[in-house]
Design a protein around this motif. Structure first.
Motif, PDB file in Angstrom:
ATOM      1  N   ALA A   5      -4.866  30.417   1.063  1.00  0.00           N
ATOM      2  CA  ALA A   5      -5.341  29.527   0.008  1.00  0.00           C
ATOM      3  C   ALA A   5      -5.102  28.074   0.396  1.00  0.00           C
ATOM      4  CB  ALA A   5      -4.620  29.842  -1.301  1.00  0.00           C
ATOM      5  N   GLY A   6      -5.790  27.174  -0.294  1.00  0.00           N
ATOM      6  CA  GLY A   6      -5.599  25.767  -0.007  1.00  0.00           C
ATOM      7  C   GLY A   6      -6.322  24.879  -0.986  1.00  0.00           C
ATOM      8  N   GLU A   7      -6.202  23.588  -0.765  1.00  0.00           N
ATOM      9  CA  GLU A   7      -6.845  22.595  -1.620  1.00  0.00           C
ATOM     10  C   GLU A   7      -7.217  21.375  -0.804  1.00  0.00           C
ATOM     11  OE1 GLU A   7      -4.019  20.042  -4.114  1.00  0.00           O
ATOM     12  OE2 GLU A   7      -2.800  21.851  -3.731  1.00  0.00           O
ATOM     13  N   THR A   8      -8.173  20.624  -1.312  1.00  0.00           N
ATOM     14  CA  THR A   8      -8.560  19.370  -0.682  1.00  0.00           C
ATOM     15  C   THR A   8      -7.910  18.206  -1.413  1.00  0.00           C
ATOM     16  OG1 THR A   8     -10.544  19.220  -2.066  1.00  0.00           O
ATOM     17  CG2 THR A   8     -10.770  20.284   0.091  1.00  0.00           C
ATOM     18  N   ILE A   9      -7.654  17.139  -0.677  1.00  0.00           N
ATOM     19  CA  ILE A   9      -7.083  15.920  -1.251  1.00  0.00           C
ATOM     20  C   ILE A   9      -7.887  14.745  -0.708  1.00  0.00           C
ATOM     21  CG2 ILE A   9      -5.060  14.452  -1.503  1.00  0.00           C
ATOM     22  CD1 ILE A   9      -3.307  16.881  -0.965  1.00  0.00           C
ATOM     23  N   ILE A  10      -8.641  14.090  -1.567  1.00  0.00           N
ATOM     24  CA  ILE A  10      -9.383  12.901  -1.146  1.00  0.00           C
ATOM     25  C   ILE A  10      -8.381  11.802  -0.798  1.00  0.00           C
ATOM     26  CG2 ILE A  10     -11.000  11.117  -1.883  1.00  0.00           C
ATOM     27  CD1 ILE A  10     -12.317  13.215  -3.660  1.00  0.00           C
ATOM     28  N   GLY A  11      -8.529  11.228   0.387  1.00  0.00           N
ATOM     29  CA  GLY A  11      -7.552  10.244   0.847  1.00  0.00           C
ATOM     30  C   GLY A  11      -6.225  10.875   1.200  1.00  0.00           C
ATOM     31  N   GLY A  12      -6.245  12.151   1.545  1.00  0.00           N
ATOM     32  CA  GLY A  12      -5.007  12.867   1.823  1.00  0.00           C
ATOM     33  C   GLY A  12      -4.239  12.325   3.009  1.00  0.00           C
ATOM     34  N   ASP A  13      -4.949  11.738   3.986  1.00  0.00           N
ATOM     35  CA  ASP A  13      -4.239  11.197   5.146  1.00  0.00           C
ATOM     36  C   ASP A  13      -3.408   9.974   4.790  1.00  0.00           C
ATOM     37  OD1 ASP A  13      -6.514   9.741   4.645  1.00  0.00           O
ATOM     38  OD2 ASP A  13      -7.355   9.921   6.652  1.00  0.00           O
ATOM     39  N   GLY A  14      -3.639   9.417   3.596  1.00  0.00           N
ATOM     40  CA  GLY A  14      -2.832   8.298   3.141  1.00  0.00           C
ATOM     41  C   GLY A  14      -1.835   8.668   2.063  1.00  0.00           C
ATOM     42  N   SER A  15      -1.787   9.965   1.681  1.00  0.00           N
ATOM     43  CA  SER A  15      -0.875  10.368   0.614  1.00  0.00           C
ATOM     44  C   SER A  15      -0.007  11.564   0.962  1.00  0.00           C
ATOM     45  CB  SER A  15      -1.673  10.680  -0.665  1.00  0.00           C
ATOM     46  OG  SER A  15      -2.570  11.756  -0.460  1.00  0.00           O
ATOM     47  N   GLN A  40       0.840  -1.191   0.000  1.00  0.00           N
ATOM     48  CA  GLN A  40       0.000   0.000   0.000  1.00  0.00           C
ATOM     49  C   GLN A  40       0.875   1.241   0.000  1.00  0.00           C
ATOM     50  OE1 GLN A  40      -2.999  -0.043   2.954  1.00  0.00           O
ATOM     51  NE2 GLN A  40      -3.645   2.060   2.626  1.00  0.00           N
ATOM     52  N   PRO A  41       0.582   2.206  -0.889  1.00  0.00           N
ATOM     53  CA  PRO A  41       1.389   3.429  -0.917  1.00  0.00           C
ATOM     54  C   PRO A  41       1.361   4.135   0.434  1.00  0.00           C
ATOM     55  CG  PRO A  41      -0.090   3.310  -2.817  1.00  0.00           C
ATOM     56  CD  PRO A  41      -0.489   2.215  -1.879  1.00  0.00           C
ATOM     57  N   ASN A  69       1.359   7.822   8.829  1.00  0.00           N
ATOM     58  CA  ASN A  69       0.376   7.207   7.942  1.00  0.00           C
ATOM     59  C   ASN A  69      -1.010   7.644   8.407  1.00  0.00           C
ATOM     60  OD1 ASN A  69      -0.735   5.648   5.909  1.00  0.00           O
ATOM     61  ND2 ASN A  69       0.369   3.788   6.469  1.00  0.00           N
ATOM     62  N   ASP A  70      -1.998   7.302   7.612  1.00  0.00           N
ATOM     63  CA  ASP A  70      -3.385   7.520   7.997  1.00  0.00           C
ATOM     64  C   ASP A  70      -3.588   6.939   9.395  1.00  0.00           C
ATOM     65  OD1 ASP A  70      -6.136   7.409   8.356  1.00  0.00           O
ATOM     66  OD2 ASP A  70      -6.543   6.383   6.472  1.00  0.00           O
TER      67      ASP A  70
END
Length: 209
Positions: A133-143, A7-8, A58-59
């Motif tokens: 400013a900012g952005e969202t990352i789906i699954g960000g806690d794992g990437s 898993q990455p 990690n997540d």
């Protein structure tokens, strides 16, 4: 026999790319406790030090509790800045869990001892009226390492809060299930009714009480 791909793991590449464009400091933001029937929702904001990154992040959901605790201490020792904020059960009932979570995120960001230029937020819901400013990352806690750090800080801090609540309301067993809707928790609610820390806008309370 085919070898399964591992898993990455979270990395710092996104943060480095943004920093190369002059966007620094960068804060990762994540929450813990959206789903439980009791207790606050917690949000953490973390600015990691690129020269002193904790290993093993990690997540938080993928880490055993004792590992989360160890990494929490490493993050607190190595990070440039860390802040945690809450939205109480009463606030959740008043404005709904989504808005309460976004409020906690804004509070955590505002409480940092440094002012980020950019934020990375786990999920797909970027709080309005952020200070930068900012952005969202789906699954960000794992990437993203920054978001993974925030997920650990939020989870550990909320779990500790629920253990303290358990000292005052031991009949609910908060230190075992942390407010989630386990069979034991539902049985305790059936026997004792809701505590001041239960979310009355959540089922089963919204239907029965």
């Amino acid at each position: 026999m085919p070898t399964l791909n591992p898993q990455p793991k979270p990395h710092f590449r996104r943060e480095k790319s943004l920093a190369a464009k002059g966007l620094w400091p960068i804060a990762g933001i994540d929450e813990a406790g959206r789903g439980p029937l009791a207790g606050p929702v917690a949000a953490a904001a973390v600015v990691l030090d690129p020269r002193n990154l904790p290993k093993g992040l990690n997540d938080s959901k993928l880490l055993p509790p004792y590992v989360r605790e160890q990494l929490f201490e490493e993050i607190m020792r190595r990070a440039i800045a860390v802040a945690v904020a809450f939205s109480s059960a009463a606030e959740i009932d008043r404005i709904n869990i989504r808005q309460a979570t976004l409020c906690a995120m804004r509070r955590a960001l505002a409480a940092l001892s440094v002012s980020p230029t950019y934020v990375l937020v786990d999920g797909n819901d970027l709080p309005e009226s952020l200070l930068c400013a900012g952005e969202t990352i789906i699954g960000g806690d794992g990437s993203s390492l920054s978001i993974a750090a925030a997920s650990i800080v939020a989870k550990v801090t909320r779990d500790r809060t629920m253990r303290r609540l358990c000292q005052h309301h031991p009949q609910y067993g908060f230190s075992q299930h942390f407010g989630y809707a386990t069979k034991a928790h539902r049985a305790a609610i059936e026997l004792h009714g809701p505590s001041p820390f239960h979310r009355m806008s959540f089922s089963p309370f919204v239907i029965r009480y």
